[in-house]
Scaffold this motif. Structure first.
Motif, mmCIF file in Angstrom:
data_model
loop_
_atom_site.group_PDB
_atom_site.id
_atom_site.type_symbol
_atom_site.label_atom_id
_atom_site.label_comp_id
_atom_site.label_asym_id
_atom_site.label_seq_id
_atom_site.Cartn_x
_atom_site.Cartn_y
_atom_site.Cartn_z
ATOM 1 N N LYS A 1 0.840 -1.194 0.000
ATOM 2 C CA LYS A 1 0.000 0.000 0.000
ATOM 3 C C LYS A 1 0.877 1.246 0.000
ATOM 4 O O LYS A 1 1.834 1.357 0.753
ATOM 5 C CB LYS A 1 -0.915 -0.009 1.229
ATOM 6 C CG LYS A 1 -1.903 1.126 1.279
ATOM 7 C CD LYS A 1 -2.810 0.985 2.497
ATOM 8 C CE LYS A 1 -3.804 2.129 2.575
ATOM 9 N NZ LYS A 1 -4.702 1.992 3.754
ATOM 10 N N GLY B 1 -14.848 3.144 -13.998
ATOM 11 C CA GLY B 1 -13.409 3.223 -13.797
ATOM 12 C C GLY B 1 -12.638 2.530 -14.900
ATOM 13 O O GLY B 1 -13.177 2.218 -15.971
ATOM 14 N N GLY C 1 -5.495 -4.056 -11.362
ATOM 15 C CA GLY C 1 -6.031 -3.220 -10.300
ATOM 16 C C GLY C 1 -7.103 -2.305 -10.857
ATOM 17 O O GLY C 1 -7.146 -2.029 -12.058
ATOM 18 N N LEU C 2 -8.003 -1.830 -9.976
ATOM 19 C CA LEU C 2 -9.098 -0.956 -10.401
ATOM 20 C C LEU C 2 -8.791 0.485 -10.050
ATOM 21 O O LEU C 2 -8.557 0.826 -8.887
ATOM 22 C CB LEU C 2 -10.413 -1.367 -9.740
ATOM 23 C CG LEU C 2 -11.604 -0.433 -10.001
ATOM 24 C CD1 LEU C 2 -11.934 -0.373 -11.480
ATOM 25 C CD2 LEU C 2 -12.828 -0.861 -9.197
ATOM 26 N N HIS D 1 -10.698 3.600 -9.826
ATOM 27 C CA HIS D 1 -12.091 4.041 -9.810
ATOM 28 C C HIS D 1 -12.210 5.472 -10.321
ATOM 29 O O HIS D 1 -11.271 6.275 -10.236
ATOM 30 C CB HIS D 1 -12.663 3.946 -8.396
ATOM 31 C CG HIS D 1 -14.160 3.957 -8.360
ATOM 32 N ND1 HIS D 1 -14.893 5.117 -8.275
ATOM 33 C CD2 HIS D 1 -15.065 2.947 -8.425
ATOM 34 C CE1 HIS D 1 -16.177 4.830 -8.280
ATOM 35 N NE2 HIS D 1 -16.314 3.521 -8.370
ATOM 36 N N ASP E 1 -11.281 8.270 -8.082
ATOM 37 C CA ASP E 1 -9.859 8.394 -7.734
ATOM 38 C C ASP E 1 -9.010 8.815 -8.922
ATOM 39 O O ASP E 1 -7.784 8.718 -8.885
ATOM 40 C CB ASP E 1 -9.338 7.062 -7.182
ATOM 41 C CG ASP E 1 -9.923 6.739 -5.817
ATOM 42 O OD1 ASP E 1 -9.946 7.649 -4.976
ATOM 43 O OD2 ASP E 1 -10.368 5.600 -5.606
ATOM 44 N N ASP F 1 -4.966 0.408 -1.873
ATOM 45 C CA ASP F 1 -5.335 -0.687 -0.983
ATOM 46 C C ASP F 1 -5.052 -2.010 -1.688
ATOM 47 O O ASP F 1 -5.189 -2.118 -2.909
ATOM 48 C CB ASP F 1 -6.817 -0.589 -0.601
ATOM 49 C CG ASP F 1 -7.184 -1.549 0.525
ATOM 50 O OD1 ASP F 1 -6.280 -1.909 1.298
ATOM 51 O OD2 ASP F 1 -8.367 -1.941 0.611
ATOM 52 N N ARG G 1 -7.871 -8.140 -4.879
ATOM 53 C CA ARG G 1 -8.401 -6.848 -5.313
ATOM 54 C C ARG G 1 -7.415 -5.756 -4.944
ATOM 55 O O ARG G 1 -6.959 -5.667 -3.800
ATOM 56 C CB ARG G 1 -9.759 -6.569 -4.663
ATOM 57 C CG ARG G 1 -10.862 -7.464 -5.198
ATOM 58 C CD ARG G 1 -12.208 -7.010 -4.696
ATOM 59 N NE ARG G 1 -13.281 -7.815 -5.248
ATOM 60 C CZ ARG G 1 -14.574 -7.637 -4.971
ATOM 61 N NH1 ARG G 1 -14.940 -6.658 -4.156
ATOM 62 N NH2 ARG G 1 -15.495 -8.410 -5.514
ATOM 63 N N SER H 1 -6.849 -1.579 -5.227
ATOM 64 C CA SER H 1 -7.419 -0.263 -5.515
ATOM 65 C C SER H 1 -6.292 0.692 -5.867
ATOM 66 O O SER H 1 -5.282 0.772 -5.153
ATOM 67 C CB SER H 1 -8.213 0.268 -4.316
ATOM 68 O OG SER H 1 -9.303 -0.578 -4.029
ATOM 69 N N GLY I 1 -5.054 4.700 -7.445
ATOM 70 C CA GLY I 1 -5.432 6.111 -7.486
ATOM 71 C C GLY I 1 -4.520 6.897 -8.405
ATOM 72 O O GLY I 1 -3.315 6.636 -8.479
#
Length: 703
Positions: free
Chosen positions: A254, A269, A279-280, A282, A285, A310, A317, A319, A321
């Motif tokens: 992280k 996203g 990874g996503l 969104h 973000d 994250d 999963r 996350s 940005g």
């Protein structure tokens, strides 16, 4: 032409061998005795006869016979050579001729074979080149050798292919062409089928773009007899992805900043490949500012730098940005946008309650609908601003914690209400247009965005107005008088009746108490009757003064435009009303007038259903059916009656007004014998309250 061996004959009893005799230099074979049929000739004899070579039987010389023996030996050697070429084997061949569709190949047999040009693929060929071919048949129906280069290539690399299939080895190949359902791949000199579902990890929209490109493949299906090879590139990619995925999972933390490739874009996203694991990123973000779709910032295939927000290894999963790589724009917002400062921004969103203005990426302010105009009645923000428009506004408040900035659009211009009293002094007569009608009055537009209210109490000196439509219509051009201006609540009070002098000074002198008049019914109500004593001068008859106690529901007895004999019993100059009485006048006019009156109005003239319907039709929108009756009379309807009538009513005694007798009875003469008593002066009813602000709802003005 193929030479075939004669079928063996059934052996007979061997004949006695006679010695050959020599005649004239020719060799003669002793005759062979056979039983039944002649003995079969040898293969050499058949060959000689066919080729026309003389034999001893033909009486040839020894030298010629020796030539025949040499030829026979040569043919036997040729026959032995043919036996070395067998069907189902790979043989060497030489290219004799290269055509557009076929290539002629010599394999050393008595005839040549032809191979389709497509079996050579893009391989360059020319006459004289040696190639390995597979001998399928020594002779087809046309007497030609049947050859195949593809089968030869397949058999030559079969061991390599079988080993790669059994051990899961990766083979390099080149995409040759596209066919239905996928692609043809060529490797090790043979062709294989690559299904469309095995080309990549995800569906490839344009398979044509892969032609002539080199990739690694794995064989996933093999059939030697049918020479069927199915390969997969996806399997190779999946194995590589899993290897990289395991490596990245161990490194991923992280807060890391990594590079990735945009693989897919959705409405919410974008999915970014970090090198084996996705990874996503969104939508929320991606940017501190407002964006409606991820494609505004990224495209498929873009290599971007992102931050790991994250990591959930159990659910795999991640996350990501993008905006987190730039400073938080609200850190110094109070310094950048102090209260009272004028700012310029772009309208990015419009709602029913206001418009959002972007001051910079990630910082937006709201212009509420109430802060858009000093004077205009804004029903929706889109009437003032539009998306994409650049506007100037004033900062009204800043809330950094909740990321809110309040802006004002009207504050950038002078407030016209500050100098409105100078433009419209009290008592001034100004033109206007009726903009709207309500139950309590009419709004009149003095200029664009500046409205005033004419209350129903300020529409007529003498007529009790129930609704403004009795006096005005929407869009009427009228003149009004400025009565009051309240800057704080932004309200202008206007009057229409003030255009004329107050007539009540004259009316008070004209209609003194005791005056007899004939009044026209305007509206019968539950507690009395509104009548007109002259043009637009109205009076009120309480129900207790309608001449007979049996008249309890005036709408059942009286209709509009009925003429009633009345006597003025009270004139209230301050309250601007006249109270009338039928009872008092009939007392003075005597029995004949009473009889005539009761004959006309004493019995109900309308059915109850009609009365109720009429009352409902007459009932104003606010539900006060008796709004035309003086308020004090509605609260105490009999207070205007003479004291003796009120006392008699209280004691439940008959009022000193004779009732209509039976037809054969003598009319009562009580009224003649006893003159009507002078009523004591009834207490003056209180004046109705002046038009208070509650009659003029908050917010109804120029705002």
């Amino acid at each position: 032409m193929t030479f075939e061996q004669d079928p063996p004959q059934a052996p007979e009893t061997p004949p006695a061998a006679d010695e050959s005799t020599k005649k004239g230099g020719e060799f003669e074979q002793a005759p062979v005795e056979t039983t039944g049929a002649a003995a079969a000739p040898s293969k050499a004899q058949i060959l000689n006869r066919t080729l026309g070579i003389p034999t001893e039987e033909a009486g040839v010389g020894r030298a010629d016979m020796r030539k025949a023996e040499d030829f026979e030996e040569m043919m036997l050697q040729y026959e032995n050579t043919l036996k070395e070429i067998k069907e189902g084997e790979i043989v060497k061949g030489t290219i004799l001729h290269v055509g557009d569709s076929e290539i002629q190949v010599n394999v050393g047999f008595k005839s040549e074979g032809y191979i389709s040009r497509s079996e050579f693929g893009g391989e360059p060929v020319q006459p004289g080149d040696e190639v390995d071919v597979f001998l399928e048949s020594l002779e087809d129906q046309d007497g030609l050798v049947v050859l195949s280069k593809e089968k030869a290539d397949f058999l030559k690399v079969w061991d390599t292919i079988k080993d790669a299939y059994d051990n899961g080895k990766v083979l390099a190949g080149t995409v040759d062409r596209r066919i239905k359902g996928g692609l043809v791949v060529r490797f090790l000199g043979v062709e294989a089928f690559l299904p469309g579902s095995q080309v990549a990890l995800r569906q490839v929209p344009d398979l044509e773009a892969l032609i002539n490109q080199d990739f690694d493949f794995k064989i996933i299906k093999l059939n030697k007899r049918r020479r069927n090879i199915v390969v997969s590139r996806r399997t190779v990619l999946e194995e590589e992805r899993n290897r990289l995925k395991a490596q990245i999972i161990q490194e991923l933390e992280k807060g890391q900043v990594r590079k990735g490739t945009v693989k897919n874009i959705t409405d919410f996203g974008a999915f970014v490949d970090l090198g084996g694991i996705d990874g996503l990123l969104h939508l929320t973000d991606m940017s501190w500012g407002r964006i409606s779709h991820p494609s505004e910032l990224v495209n498929i295939g873009d290599e971007i730098e992102i931050k790991v927000l994250d990591v959930d290894l159990d659910r795999e999963r991640i996350s990501l940005g993008l905006k987190q790589l730039t400073p938080y724009p609200w850190d110094e917002v109070e310094t950048k946008y102090p209260i009272g400062a004028k700012v310029i921004g772009k309208v990015v969103s419009i709602t029913d309650y206001g418009a959002f203005v972007e001051l910079e990426k990630g910082v937006e302010g709201l212009i509420h609908i109430s802060e858009m105009s000093w004077t205009r009645h804004v029903k929706h923000p889109s009437k003032i601003v539009s998306i994409g428009q650049e506007v100037e506004a004033m900062v009204l408040s800043v809330d950094r914690d909740n990321e809110k900035i309040s802006l004002g659009l009207k504050q950038t211009e002078p407030d016209p209400w500050d100098t409105l009293d100078e433009k419209y002094p009290i008592g001034a007569i100004v033109p206007g247009k009726v903009r709207n009608l309500t139950n309590f009055g009419a709004f009149v537009e003095l200029e664009e965005g500046i409205d005033g209210l004419v209350h129903i109490s300020d529409m007529s000196w003498t007529k009790r107005v129930r609704h403004p439509r009795e006096m005005l219509n929407k869009s009427d051009d009228i003149e009004v008088v400025i009565l009051a201006i309240d800057k704080e609540i932004r309200r202008i009070s206007l009057g229409i009746k003030q255009l004329q002098p107050d007539p009540w000074l004259e009316l008070s002198a004209k209609y003194v108490e005791g005056t007899f008049v004939d009044a026209k019914v305007v509206r019968p109500l539950e507690r009395g009757v509104v009548v007109e004593v002259e043009d637009e001068v109205e009076g009120f008859i309480p129900v207790s003064h309608l001449g007979d106690r049996s008249i309890k529901k005036p709408p059942a007895h009286f209709a509009e435009n009925d003429i009633l004999p009345v006597k003025v019993i009270k004139v209230d100059h301050d309250g601007r009303r006249i109270v009338l009485s039928v009872t008092d006048r009939l007392r003075e006019e005597g029995q004949e007038a009473l009889t005539e009156y009761l004959a006309k109005y004493g019995e109900p003239r309308f059915r109850e259903s009609e009365v109720e319907k009429s009352a409902e039709d007459e009932k104003p929108a606010d539900g006060t059916a008796d709004e035309d009756a003086p308020e004090d009379l509605l609260e105490a309807p009999d207070e205007d009656a003479p004291e003796d009538l009120l006392e008699a009513a209280a004691e439940d005694e008959p009022v000193a007004v004779p009732e209509l007798a039976a037809a054969d009875a003598e009319p009562a003469t009580e009224v003649e014998k006893a003159p009507p008593a002078e009523p004591e002066a009834a207490p003056a009813p209180e004046s109705p309250p002046e038009a208070e602000p509650e009659k003029k709802p908050e917010g109804e003005s120029g705002a």
